[in-house]
Design a protein around this motif. Structure first.
Motif, PDB file in Angstrom:
ATOM      1  N   VAL A 167      29.701  39.680  68.730  1.00 44.35           N
ATOM      2  CA  VAL A 167      29.753  39.479  70.168  1.00 44.35           C
ATOM      3  C   VAL A 167      28.380  39.737  70.783  1.00 44.35           C
ATOM      4  O   VAL A 167      27.621  40.576  70.318  1.00 44.35           O
ATOM      5  CB  VAL A 167      30.794  40.445  70.783  1.00 44.35           C
ATOM      6  N   SER A 168      28.086  38.996  71.843  1.00 42.28           N
ATOM      7  CA  SER A 168      26.835  39.213  72.558  1.00 42.28           C
ATOM      8  C   SER A 168      26.796  40.636  73.094  1.00 42.28           C
ATOM      9  O   SER A 168      27.770  41.132  73.648  1.00 42.28           O
ATOM     10  CB  SER A 168      26.723  38.215  73.708  1.00 42.28           C
ATOM     11  N   GLN A 169      25.666  41.309  72.897  1.00 39.60           N
ATOM     12  CA  GLN A 169      25.532  42.689  73.340  1.00 39.60           C
ATOM     13  C   GLN A 169      24.257  42.862  74.143  1.00 39.60           C
ATOM     14  O   GLN A 169      23.303  42.113  73.987  1.00 39.60           O
ATOM     15  CB  GLN A 169      25.515  43.644  72.145  1.00 39.60           C
ATOM     16  N   ILE A 213      24.866  48.642  72.973  1.00 41.69           N
ATOM     17  CA  ILE A 213      24.364  49.253  71.735  1.00 41.69           C
ATOM     18  C   ILE A 213      24.252  50.765  71.911  1.00 41.69           C
ATOM     19  O   ILE A 213      24.583  51.531  71.012  1.00 41.69           O
ATOM     20  CB  ILE A 213      23.033  48.619  71.291  1.00 41.69           C
ATOM     21  N   ALA A 214      23.820  51.214  73.090  1.00 36.66           N
ATOM     22  CA  ALA A 214      23.760  52.656  73.370  1.00 36.66           C
ATOM     23  C   ALA A 214      25.145  53.278  73.277  1.00 36.66           C
ATOM     24  O   ALA A 214      25.311  54.380  72.734  1.00 36.66           O
ATOM     25  CB  ALA A 214      23.149  52.894  74.749  1.00 36.66           C
ATOM     26  N   GLN A 217      13.688  46.107  57.441  1.00 40.29           N
ATOM     27  CA  GLN A 217      14.012  45.067  56.471  1.00 40.29           C
ATOM     28  C   GLN A 217      14.793  43.938  57.143  1.00 40.29           C
ATOM     29  O   GLN A 217      14.556  42.762  56.875  1.00 40.29           O
ATOM     30  CB  GLN A 217      14.815  45.643  55.290  1.00 40.29           C
ATOM     31  N   LYS A 218      15.698  44.289  58.022  1.00 38.72           N
ATOM     32  CA  LYS A 218      16.467  43.272  58.742  1.00 38.72           C
ATOM     33  C   LYS A 218      15.556  42.447  59.648  1.00 38.72           C
ATOM     34  O   LYS A 218      15.770  41.241  59.804  1.00 38.72           O
ATOM     35  CB  LYS A 218      17.595  43.924  59.532  1.00 38.72           C
ATOM     36  N   LEU A 219      14.541  43.077  60.239  1.00 38.70           N
ATOM     37  CA  LEU A 219      13.576  42.319  61.039  1.00 38.70           C
ATOM     38  C   LEU A 219      12.757  41.380  60.165  1.00 38.70           C
ATOM     39  O   LEU A 219      12.455  40.256  60.551  1.00 38.70           O
ATOM     40  CB  LEU A 219      12.647  43.257  61.816  1.00 38.70           C
ATOM     41  N   ALA A 226      21.273  37.786  65.833  1.00 35.21           N
ATOM     42  CA  ALA A 226      20.490  38.077  64.625  1.00 35.21           C
ATOM     43  C   ALA A 226      19.770  39.415  64.714  1.00 35.21           C
ATOM     44  O   ALA A 226      19.521  40.058  63.694  1.00 35.21           O
ATOM     45  CB  ALA A 226      19.485  36.960  64.371  1.00 35.21           C
ATOM     46  N   PHE A 227      19.440  39.854  65.923  1.00 35.85           N
ATOM     47  CA  PHE A 227      18.688  41.091  66.116  1.00 35.85           C
ATOM     48  C   PHE A 227      19.568  42.339  66.217  1.00 35.85           C
ATOM     49  O   PHE A 227      19.078  43.456  66.079  1.00 35.85           O
ATOM     50  CB  PHE A 227      17.827  40.998  67.386  1.00 35.85           C
ATOM     51  N   GLN A 228      20.836  42.175  66.508  1.00 36.10           N
ATOM     52  CA  GLN A 228      21.695  43.322  66.794  1.00 36.10           C
ATOM     53  C   GLN A 228      21.780  44.348  65.661  1.00 36.10           C
ATOM     54  O   GLN A 228      21.621  45.548  65.914  1.00 36.10           O
ATOM     55  CB  GLN A 228      23.084  42.845  67.207  1.00 36.10           C
ATOM     56  N   PRO A 229      21.992  43.944  64.394  1.00 35.22           N
ATOM     57  CA  PRO A 229      22.036  44.952  63.328  1.00 35.22           C
ATOM     58  C   PRO A 229      20.723  45.717  63.170  1.00 35.22           C
ATOM     59  O   PRO A 229      20.724  46.938  62.986  1.00 35.22           O
ATOM     60  CB  PRO A 229      22.357  44.135  62.067  1.00 35.22           C
TER      61      PRO A 229
END
Length: 126
Positions: free
Chosen positions: A2-4, A9-10, A110-112, A55-58
């Motif tokens: 889902v869009s966050q 995230i906080a 690593q995810k970045l 793609a950036f959330q994790p």
């Protein structure tokens, strides 16, 4: 996923980490926004804190968890036992807690790297 935004995230971080002090909990959203800025600078891509790309959330979650945990330890918060969702770390007398924080940071980086960087090329006139 889902869009966050940075606030959601906080909130996830507050739900994952037990016993966050009020001094730290007020700074979580700022830490998340700093990690969004870092992700944008690292990849060269736009990361809007009001609509963080899926793609950036994790990566941002991992980087932010590491940042919050490090601030907690630096402020002297009681981090003798910490729960990060399913992960539980008991500090005891010889702690590997800082190693866990560094591993979370490395996992976020690593995810970045998997997202990739925008390439820029310049032609020199001469």
């Amino acid at each position: 996923m889902v869009s966050q935004n940075s606030g959601s995230i906080a909130t996830r971080i507050q739900n994952l980490i037990d016993n966050i002090s009020t001094a730290v909990s007020g700074e979580i959203i700022n830490l998340v926004e700093q990690e969004c800025q870092f992700a944008a600078e690292y990849t060269g891509k736009t990361v809007d804190t009001t609509n963080i790309p899926t793609a950036f959330q994790p990566a941002i979650l991992d980087l932010s968890l590491s940042a919050v945990s490090t601030v907690m330890a630096a402020q002297g918060a009681d981090v003798s036992n910490i729960h990060l969702g399913p992960l539980s770390v008991a500090k005891g007398s010889s702690s590997n807690l800082q190693v866990v924080f560094l591993n979370m940071r490395e996992r976020g980086l690593q995810k970045l790297r998997e997202i990739g960087r925008s390439s820029r090329s310049y032609k020199a006139f001469g």
